[in-house]
Design a protein around this motif. Sequence first.
Motif, PDB file in Angstrom:
ATOM      1  N   PRO A  91       0.691  -1.435  -0.054  1.00 16.84           N
ATOM      2  CA  PRO A  91      -0.070   0.036   0.309  1.00 16.84           C
ATOM      3  C   PRO A  91       0.768   1.209  -0.340  1.00 16.84           C
ATOM      4  O   PRO A  91       0.925   1.773  -0.525  1.00 16.84           O
ATOM      5  CB  PRO A  91      -1.497  -0.275   1.291  1.00 16.84           C
ATOM      6  N   ALA A  95       1.168   3.949  -2.621  1.00 17.85           N
ATOM      7  CA  ALA A  95       0.833   5.391  -2.073  1.00 17.85           C
ATOM      8  C   ALA A  95       2.620   6.223  -3.249  1.00 17.85           C
ATOM      9  O   ALA A  95       1.804   7.318  -3.509  1.00 17.85           O
ATOM     10  CB  ALA A  95       1.103   5.038  -0.932  1.00 17.85           C
ATOM     11  N   SER A 160      -6.300   0.128  -7.961  1.00 20.86           N
ATOM     12  CA  SER A 160      -5.025   1.589  -8.269  1.00 20.86           C
ATOM     13  C   SER A 160      -5.323   1.397  -8.680  1.00 20.86           C
ATOM     14  O   SER A 160      -5.119   2.883  -9.169  1.00 20.86           O
ATOM     15  CB  SER A 160      -3.928   0.307  -7.634  1.00 20.86           C
ATOM     16  N   LEU A 183      -3.733   8.748   1.373  1.00 24.39           N
ATOM     17  CA  LEU A 183      -3.598   7.711   0.676  1.00 24.39           C
ATOM     18  C   LEU A 183      -2.966   6.508   1.282  1.00 24.39           C
ATOM     19  O   LEU A 183      -3.423   4.990   1.349  1.00 24.39           O
ATOM     20  CB  LEU A 183      -2.935   8.000  -0.771  1.00 24.39           C
ATOM     21  N   PHE A 187      -5.016   2.854   2.095  1.00 25.30           N
ATOM     22  CA  PHE A 187      -4.339   2.052   0.851  1.00 25.30           C
ATOM     23  C   PHE A 187      -4.579   0.606   1.525  1.00 25.30           C
ATOM     24  O   PHE A 187      -4.538  -0.083   1.513  1.00 25.30           O
ATOM     25  CB  PHE A 187      -3.620   2.182   0.199  1.00 25.30           C
TER      26      PHE A 187
END
Length: 200
Positions: A91, A95, A160, A183, A187
């Motif tokens: 994640p 990001a 995504s 983010l 995420f």
Amino acid sequence: MTTRNGQDAAGVRRRDAAGTRRLLLDAARRRFAADGYAAATVRDIATDAGVNVALINRYFTSKEGLFEACLAGVGDELGRTVGDVTLERIPHDIAARLAGPHAAQHRTQLLLLLRSSGDEKAEAIRVDILRRFAEKLATAAGRQSDDAGILRAQLALAASIGIALLRASTALEPLASAGQDDLAGPFTDMFTALLAQPGT
């Protein structure tokens, strides 16, 4: 033949060829991602790269060949980026791709995967990149041999890319201006919910 600085002309030409090829690939990725395959013209791509349009045929044979080379480059880059990362790291890496220092370049790569050329070879490359990327996500979660795990990884990948598309094409706030740290948390929640093994 030797030039004044001691370099042979063939060596200079080779370096120029590599540089020109790189300029064309960078310009083509941006054009294909922004305009789509059909609307992007080889003349526009050559103009963006600052080179003669005939060089596209010299280095890539055709517009289709150029698109295939762009996709192959994206696949190589994504493969190097994902590597053997853990589910906890993914994640944050995504990001960073969407809002980090090189976000524009990475966003172009993701958006390029949405573009279809109608060319069978290019389409096979595109689908293979998406499949392999999803498999890497599933592997990071320990679910690579599980059809349900692969599906969940593909859903995470689709989300995504959808986020990248919205950030690139709309002024939807606060998503459009969300930073890397903004983010990373959502995420993490999304990837954990989709990919974490039951009971973990």
